[in-house]
Design a protein around this motif. Structure first.
Motif, PDB file in Angstrom:
ATOM      1  N   CYS A  74       0.848  -1.191   0.000  1.00  0.00           N
ATOM      2  CA  CYS A  74       0.000   0.000   0.000  1.00  0.00           C
ATOM      3  C   CYS A  74       0.885   1.242   0.000  1.00  0.00           C
ATOM      4  N   CYS A  75       1.058   1.829  -1.171  1.00  0.00           N
ATOM      5  CA  CYS A  75       1.957   2.973  -1.317  1.00  0.00           C
ATOM      6  C   CYS A  75       1.231   4.233  -1.753  1.00  0.00           C
ATOM      7  N   SER A  76      -0.092   4.167  -1.856  1.00  0.00           N
ATOM      8  CA  SER A  76      -0.862   5.342  -2.259  1.00  0.00           C
ATOM      9  C   SER A  76      -0.969   6.313  -1.097  1.00  0.00           C
ATOM     10  N   GLY A  77      -1.279   7.528  -1.429  1.00  0.00           N
ATOM     11  CA  GLY A  77      -1.483   8.531  -0.380  1.00  0.00           C
ATOM     12  C   GLY A  77      -1.684   9.888  -1.013  1.00  0.00           C
ATOM     13  N   GLY A  78      -2.327  10.779  -0.281  1.00  0.00           N
ATOM     14  CA  GLY A  78      -2.582  12.096  -0.828  1.00  0.00           C
ATOM     15  C   GLY A  78      -1.363  12.985  -0.907  1.00  0.00           C
ATOM     16  N   ASN A  79      -0.285  12.613  -0.201  1.00  0.00           N
ATOM     17  CA  ASN A  79       0.953  13.399  -0.183  1.00  0.00           C
ATOM     18  C   ASN A  79       0.703  14.879   0.115  1.00  0.00           C
ATOM     19  N   PRO A  80      -0.009  15.180   1.207  1.00  0.00           N
ATOM     20  CA  PRO A  80      -0.273  16.588   1.521  1.00  0.00           C
ATOM     21  C   PRO A  80       1.007  17.305   1.930  1.00  0.00           C
ATOM     22  N   MET A  81       1.043  18.591   1.658  1.00  0.00           N
ATOM     23  CA  MET A  81       2.195  19.401   2.008  1.00  0.00           C
ATOM     24  C   MET A  81       2.134  19.767   3.491  1.00  0.00           C
ATOM     25  N   PRO A  82       3.252  19.641   4.223  1.00  0.00           N
ATOM     26  CA  PRO A  82       3.248  20.048   5.623  1.00  0.00           C
ATOM     27  C   PRO A  82       2.830  21.508   5.792  1.00  0.00           C
ATOM     28  N   ARG A  83       1.981  21.730   6.769  1.00  0.00           N
ATOM     29  CA  ARG A  83       1.515  23.078   7.094  1.00  0.00           C
ATOM     30  C   ARG A  83       1.256  23.150   8.595  1.00  0.00           C
ATOM     31  N   LEU A  84       1.567  24.284   9.183  1.00  0.00           N
ATOM     32  CA  LEU A  84       1.197  24.485  10.573  1.00  0.00           C
ATOM     33  C   LEU A  84      -0.319  24.382  10.700  1.00  0.00           C
ATOM     34  N   LEU A  85      -0.775  23.794  11.788  1.00  0.00           N
ATOM     35  CA  LEU A  85      -2.204  23.560  11.962  1.00  0.00           C
ATOM     36  C   LEU A  85      -3.007  24.845  11.842  1.00  0.00           C
ATOM     37  N   LYS A  86      -2.472  25.943  12.344  1.00  0.00           N
ATOM     38  CA  LYS A  86      -3.182  27.220  12.296  1.00  0.00           C
ATOM     39  C   LYS A  86      -3.380  27.719  10.867  1.00  0.00           C
ATOM     40  N   ASP A  87      -2.575  27.189   9.944  1.00  0.00           N
ATOM     41  CA  ASP A  87      -2.663  27.624   8.553  1.00  0.00           C
ATOM     42  C   ASP A  87      -3.547  26.717   7.696  1.00  0.00           C
ATOM     43  N   ILE A 147       2.946   1.684   3.647  1.00  0.00           N
ATOM     44  CA  ILE A 147       3.927   2.757   3.776  1.00  0.00           C
ATOM     45  C   ILE A 147       3.257   3.933   4.470  1.00  0.00           C
ATOM     46  N   ALA A 148       3.782   4.313   5.617  1.00  0.00           N
ATOM     47  CA  ALA A 148       3.276   5.478   6.344  1.00  0.00           C
ATOM     48  C   ALA A 148       4.409   6.501   6.451  1.00  0.00           C
ATOM     49  N   SER A 149       4.657   7.041   7.603  1.00  0.00           N
ATOM     50  CA  SER A 149       5.701   8.045   7.791  1.00  0.00           C
ATOM     51  C   SER A 149       6.062   8.114   9.263  1.00  0.00           C
ATOM     52  N   ASP A 150       7.304   8.495   9.534  1.00  0.00           N
ATOM     53  CA  ASP A 150       7.722   8.696  10.916  1.00  0.00           C
ATOM     54  C   ASP A 150       6.955   9.816  11.606  1.00  0.00           C
TER      55      ASP A 150
END
Length: 252
Positions: free
Chosen positions: A87-100, A139-142
Motif C-alpha cells: 500500500c503505497c498510495s497517499g494524498g501526499n499533503p504538504m506540511p503546514r502548521l495547523l493554524k494555517d 507505507i506510512a511516515s515517521d
C-alpha cells in the motif's frame, strides 16, 4: 527463501516513487506484478520503465471504496490471487502548521493520506483469507511516531495507519496473513521529495531533517528492499511491526 519469486503482487500506488521502486524490486525477484494508480498516462510510463512482460497496470483510485474494490478484483483476476499487497498510495499533503490549515480542510488532509493506504488492505482481506496466507506492507511516515511542527494532520493520519496495521495483524494472523508497516521520513528519488524541497516551509523542515541522516538520506530503493523483505518468506514470523527507515533521522 528467494524473495518474492513466483509470488502474485499488487502494488497500490505503483506508478511512481516508492511504489514503482517496489514493483521493480519485486520483478527482479521473479514476481508477477500488477501496479495500480489513478492516472493511465503515469501507468503507461511506469510500464515502459519497468519493461517486463510480468507486470500490468490497473487504473483506479485506492482512496475511493468502489474503485479500490474494483482494482483489487481486477488484479486478483489477472494474477489468480494475491500473495503480497504493498500500500503505497497517499494524498501526499504538504506540511503546514495547523493554524494555517482551514478548519474545513483538516479532515480532508487526514483522509487523503489515510484512505488510499488502508482501503486496499481491507479489500484484499477476504482474498487472502480464502487462500490461507498473504502479506501486506503499508507505507506510512515517521510523522506518525514523532510530533513534528507542520505535520499535525499528517501525523494523525500516519499514526492511524500504524495502529491499523498492528490491529489488523492481530486479527488476521489466524488466517495466515501478516501485516507490517514502514515509516520513512524524507525519501530522495521521488516526486514527493522534489515537491517538498521546492516548498518554502516544507523545504526548510526537511533540509534540517536531512542533516540528521548520518547514514545517508534514504532512497526509494531502500524502502523497496525493506518492503520486499517484510513480504517475503524470510519474514514469515514477522507481523504487526512498524519499522523506521530514515538513515538515522530518528531511532525509534
Amino acid at each position: 527463501m528467494n524473495g518474492l519469486s513466483g509470488q502474485r503482487v499488487l502494488v497500490a500506488g505503483g506508478t511512481a516513487g516508492i511504489g514503482l521502486a517496489i514493483a521493480r524490486r519485486a520483478l527482479a525477484d521473479g514476481a508477477h506484478v500488477v501496479i495500480a494508480g489513478r492516472n493511465p498516462r503515469r501507468g503507461a510510463a511506469a510500464l515502459e520503465q519497468l519493461g517486463s512482460q510480468q507486470v500490468s497496470f490497473v487504473q483506479g483510485d485506492a482512496g475511493n471504496p468502489a474503485e479500490c474494490q474494483a482494482l483489487v478484483t481486477e488484479a486478483t483476476a489477472r494474477l489468480d490471487g494475491i500473495d503480497a499487497l504493498f500500500c503505497c498510495s497517499g494524498g501526499n499533503p504538504m506540511p503546514r502548521l495547523l493554524k494555517d490549515i482551514p478548519l474545513e480542510d483538516v479532515m480532508g488532509v487526514i483522509n487523503r493520506s489515510l484512505a488510499p493506504t488502508i482501503l486496499p488492505a481491507r479489500a484484499v482481506l477476504p482474498i487472502m483469507t480464502g487462500q490461507g496466507h498473504g502479506a501486506i506492507v503499508c507505507i506510512a511516515s515517521d510523522a506518525g511516531k514523532l510530533a513534528t511542527p507542520g505535520e499535525v494532520a499528517i501525523g494523525a493520519a500516519m499514526a492511524a495507519i500504524i495502529m491499523f496495521c498492528r490491529a489488523m495483524a492481530y486479527e488476521a494472523k489466524r488466517q495466515g496473513i501478516r501485516v507490517n508497516c514502514l515509516t520513512p521520513s524524507i525519501v530522495e528519488g521521488t516526486e514527493l521529495h522534489d515537491n517538498l524541497m521546492d516548498d518554502p516551509f516544507a523545504g526548510r523542515l526537511f533540509a534540517k531533517a536531512k542533516t540528521l541522516a548520518h547514514l545517508g538520506v534514504v532512497q526509494a530503493e531502500d524502502i523497496a528492499e525493506a518492503a520486499v523483505f517484510l513480504a517475503s518468506p524470510a519474514a514469515a514470523r514477522i507481523t504487526g511491526q512498524t519499522l523506521s527507515v530514515t538513515g538515522g533521522i530518528s531511532a525509534i
